[in-house]
Design a protein around this motif. Structure first.
Motif, PDB file in Angstrom:
ATOM      1  N   UNK B 297       0.851  -1.189   0.000  1.00 18.85           N
ATOM      2  CA  UNK B 297       0.000   0.000   0.000  1.00 18.85           C
ATOM      3  C   UNK B 297       0.887   1.239   0.000  1.00 18.85           C
ATOM      4  N   UNK B 298       0.373   2.332  -0.524  1.00 18.80           N
ATOM      5  CA  UNK B 298       1.165   3.559  -0.554  1.00 18.80           C
ATOM      6  C   UNK B 298       2.232   3.478  -1.623  1.00 18.80           C
ATOM      7  N   UNK B 311       1.026  -9.958  11.056  1.00 17.03           N
ATOM      8  CA  UNK B 311       0.273  -8.941  11.799  1.00 17.03           C
ATOM      9  C   UNK B 311       1.039  -7.623  11.825  1.00 17.03           C
ATOM     10  N   UNK B 312       0.311  -6.561  12.135  1.00 15.63           N
ATOM     11  CA  UNK B 312       0.916  -5.231  12.201  1.00 15.63           C
ATOM     12  C   UNK B 312       1.838  -5.087  13.404  1.00 15.63           C
ATOM     13  N   UNK B 313       1.579  -5.913  14.430  1.00 10.36           N
ATOM     14  CA  UNK B 313       2.448  -5.904  15.608  1.00 10.36           C
ATOM     15  C   UNK B 313       2.636  -7.324  16.096  1.00 10.36           C
ATOM     16  N   UNK B 314       3.818  -7.607  16.610  1.00 11.71           N
ATOM     17  CA  UNK B 314       4.075  -8.914  17.219  1.00 11.71           C
ATOM     18  C   UNK B 314       4.144 -10.029  16.189  1.00 11.71           C
ATOM     19  N   UNK B 315       4.289 -11.260  16.696  1.00 13.21           N
ATOM     20  CA  UNK B 315       4.341 -12.416  15.808  1.00 13.21           C
ATOM     21  C   UNK B 315       5.702 -12.596  15.185  1.00 13.21           C
ATOM     22  N   UNK B 316       5.872 -13.741  14.542  1.00 13.09           N
ATOM     23  CA  UNK B 316       7.156 -14.087  13.950  1.00 13.09           C
ATOM     24  C   UNK B 316       7.168 -13.712  12.467  1.00 13.09           C
ATOM     25  N   UNK B 347      -5.266 -11.391   0.730  1.00  9.00           N
ATOM     26  CA  UNK B 347      -4.840 -11.360   2.134  1.00  9.00           C
ATOM     27  C   UNK B 347      -3.834 -10.220   2.342  1.00  9.00           C
ATOM     28  N   UNK B 348      -3.892  -9.623   3.526  1.00 13.34           N
ATOM     29  CA  UNK B 348      -2.982  -8.516   3.833  1.00 13.34           C
ATOM     30  C   UNK B 348      -1.890  -9.005   4.783  1.00 13.34           C
ATOM     31  N   UNK B 349      -0.656  -8.695   4.438  1.00 11.11           N
ATOM     32  CA  UNK B 349       0.490  -8.996   5.300  1.00 11.11           C
ATOM     33  C   UNK B 349       1.231  -7.677   5.549  1.00 11.11           C
ATOM     34  N   UNK B 350       2.300  -7.740   6.320  1.00 12.81           N
ATOM     35  CA  UNK B 350       3.009  -6.518   6.698  1.00 12.81           C
ATOM     36  C   UNK B 350       4.510  -6.683   6.452  1.00 12.81           C
ATOM     37  N   UNK B 351       5.078  -5.729   5.735  1.00  7.87           N
ATOM     38  CA  UNK B 351       6.512  -5.750   5.469  1.00  7.87           C
ATOM     39  C   UNK B 351       7.221  -4.749   6.355  1.00  7.87           C
ATOM     40  N   UNK B 352       8.333  -5.182   6.930  1.00  5.04           N
ATOM     41  CA  UNK B 352       9.108  -4.302   7.807  1.00  5.04           C
ATOM     42  C   UNK B 352      10.022  -3.424   6.944  1.00  5.04           C
ATOM     43  N   UNK B 353       9.598  -2.169   6.761  1.00  9.90           N
ATOM     44  CA  UNK B 353      10.378  -1.219   5.971  1.00  9.90           C
ATOM     45  C   UNK B 353      10.984  -0.209   6.939  1.00  9.90           C
ATOM     46  N   UNK B 354      12.281  -0.313   7.150  1.00 11.50           N
ATOM     47  CA  UNK B 354      12.993   0.585   8.068  1.00 11.50           C
ATOM     48  C   UNK B 354      12.310   0.670   9.435  1.00 11.50           C
ATOM     49  N   UNK B 360       0.739  -4.795   2.898  1.00  8.89           N
ATOM     50  CA  UNK B 360       0.859  -5.187   1.486  1.00  8.89           C
ATOM     51  C   UNK B 360      -0.162  -6.289   1.235  1.00  8.89           C
ATOM     52  N   UNK B 361      -0.768  -6.262   0.057  1.00  8.65           N
ATOM     53  CA  UNK B 361      -1.789  -7.249  -0.281  1.00  8.65           C
ATOM     54  C   UNK B 361      -1.186  -8.321  -1.172  1.00  8.65           C
TER      55      UNK B 361
END
Lengths: 119, 374
Positions: B297-298, B311-316, B347-354, B360-361
């Motif tokens: 996204x963005x 997830x947006x927070x926590x998890x492996x 499905x939506x996942x989350x990428x650690x950018x900086x 991200x879908x």
């Protein structure tokens, strides 16, 4: 205009300092596709990472050139990052800051010194 | 640059103002003065000329002289139906290892009495040794003295047809030998951009003249490796060493379309390639992880190595980006990642950018529709 070794330019205007990246830096980066700007109001120290620029090739940082506070950011850049390539020293300024000590500008490179740096 | 090879078009690249970089042991043009973004868009709008002479061109001939014997021998190294490949046709394949991993991906063409392979530059010497070791009843040789050019884009056909008129009769994945001047051209209608286009093997002594004739045409511009990468990523194609390697199987890599029925369970020539147990097992039972597209996204690109979380927070960490960047044609960031196979498009996942987890879908590929001439 003053310059840093990180290829930023600084222009003192009305008690504030406007910061952007040089034409040389924008050419080296290639086409800029994303700019991550700081929040206005953030206090920064020299060397803090305040912006991220992503080009088609890679990501790079912009660091705070001096101690102070970010007072304004160029929101147009978020929508039109290509301005960094088109007009790096004009419309594509990144942020304005209130500098703790304006005399610190004197310690930065002038245009002749910067030109010598980039060869 | 010390220790690096040069292609036959090196001087032309310099004359065109290319920025040269080391790539797979060669000094290659990463971009020309037009720049990566405009080169990319030019290829999608008109025609781009790429020097891909660094890639390996390999000929395989059975000692018996029979094409079938060469095809069956190659089938011992790839999970692909080579025997069923018609004369004048090409198909995508990959060399697998005993663990089911991918040693390289390649194109295989049936040229009547022998097979013609195009392999990745970085793997070509290992591939040659692998083929020689695995196909003792075949003559295997690296083609020397030939450049390889790719002409890609909607105007590629019109441009090439001015020099070689009957290429208009070729369809996607056809191969043909044609003459130009006194040169023998080996032409395939294929490429690595998602556009219609051709790859053309040209004898070295004609290569520069041939390239100049194409570049003199209004619609043709030289295109570097930078745009080649963004074009192939928009087209959803794998880059060896990044999106596929010895640790990924063809099933995990979502390349099952390249494994024809004849080589699958119950097929006429089931298995019989390295890693068949693992690969056929994954075809039947599904892999644990799979290569998928991601649309962040963005505007912030998610580059290779970006760690992905559920997830947006926590998890492996659940996976990582293997290729990522900005798509000039789709005007958005795009990425490929290996993620748990239960994740589906949308499905939506989350990428650690900086340090920030950005959504991200999971997205279908290609990101940019292809336009092959079927």
């Amino acid at each position: 205009m003053k310059y840093t070794e990180d290829h930023e330019w600084l222009r003192a205007e009305g008690g504030l300092v406007t910061v952007g990246i040089t034409a040389h830096a924008s050419e080296q980066l290639g086409d800029v596709v994303f700019v991550d700007l700081p929040e206005a109001g953030r206090a920064v120290s020299t060397g803090d990472e305040v912006c991220v620029i992503e080009s088609v090739k890679a990501a790079s940082d912009i660091r705070a050139p001096l101690d102070g506070e970010i007072v304004e950011v160029n929101a147009d850049l978020a929508d039109n990052p290509g301005m960094v390539n088109e007009d790096p020293t004009g419309k594509a300024w990144f942020f304005r800051m209130k500098v703790a000590d304006m005399s610190a500008l004197d310690g930065l490179m002038d245009e002749a010194a910067y030109k010598a740096l980039i060869g | 640059m010390a220790g690096l090879e040069r292609t036959g078009l090196y001087d032309l690249h310099l004359e065109l103002g290319a920025k040269m970089v080391p790539f797979a042991g060669y000094e290659m043009p990463v971009q020309y003065p037009m720049g990566v973004l405009k080169e990319h868009l030019h290829t999608r709008a008109a025609a781009g000329l790429f020097d891909v002479s660094h890639m390996g061109q390999i000929l395989l001939t059975a000692k018996s002289g029979r094409l079938e014997d060469a095809a069956l021998a190659l089938e011992r190294l790839v999970p692909v139906d080579v025997l069923g490949l018609g004369e004048g046709r090409q198909r995508y394949a990959m060399f697998t290892n005993d663990a089911g991993g991918i040693l390289d991906d390649l194109m295989v063409a049936n040229r009547g009495d022998h097979l013609f392979l195009v392999v990745n530059a970085g793997c070509k010497h290992a591939d040659l040794a692998h083929l020689k070791g695995g196909m003792p009843d075949c003559d295997v040789g690296m083609v020397e003295g030939r450049a390889l050019l790719a002409l890609q884009g909607p105007l590629a056909e019109a441009a090439l047809a001015r020099l070689v008129p009957d290429v208009v009769d070729m369809k996607f994945m056809d191969v043909a030998i044609r003459s130009w001047d006194t040169a023998e051209l080996w032409i395939s209608r294929s490429g690595y951009t998602g556009e219609d286009g051709f790859e053309i093997s040209v004898p070295d002594r004609f290569a520069e003249t041939f390239a100049r004739r194409l570049l003199a045409m209004e619609e043709v511009a030289p295109i570097g490796l930078g745009a080649r990468d963004s074009l192939r990523l928009e087209a959803g194609m794998c880059l060896y060493g990044h999106d596929i390697d010895e640790a990924t199987t063809p099933v995990e890599a979502n390349l099952t379309w390249a494994i024809q029925k004849a080589r699958r369970k119950g097929g006429a020539r089931e298995g019989g390639f390295p890693g068949a147990a693992r690969i056929l097992g994954e075809l039947a039972g599904g892999p644990a992880r799979r290569r998928v597209g991601l649309s962040p996204e963005g505007r912030a690109p998610m580059r290779e190595g970006t760690e992905i979380y559920a997830a947006a927070e926590g998890g492996a960490v659940i996976g990582a980006v293997t290729s990522g960047g900005y798509g000039p044609s789709i005007e958005a960031p795009m990425a490929m990642a290996y993620l748990p196979a239960h994740l589906a498009e949308g499905d939506v996942v989350f990428g650690d950018v900086r340090g920030k987890r950005l959504p991200a879908t999971v997205a279908p590929m290609p990101f940019q529709p292809t336009s092959y001439k079927r």
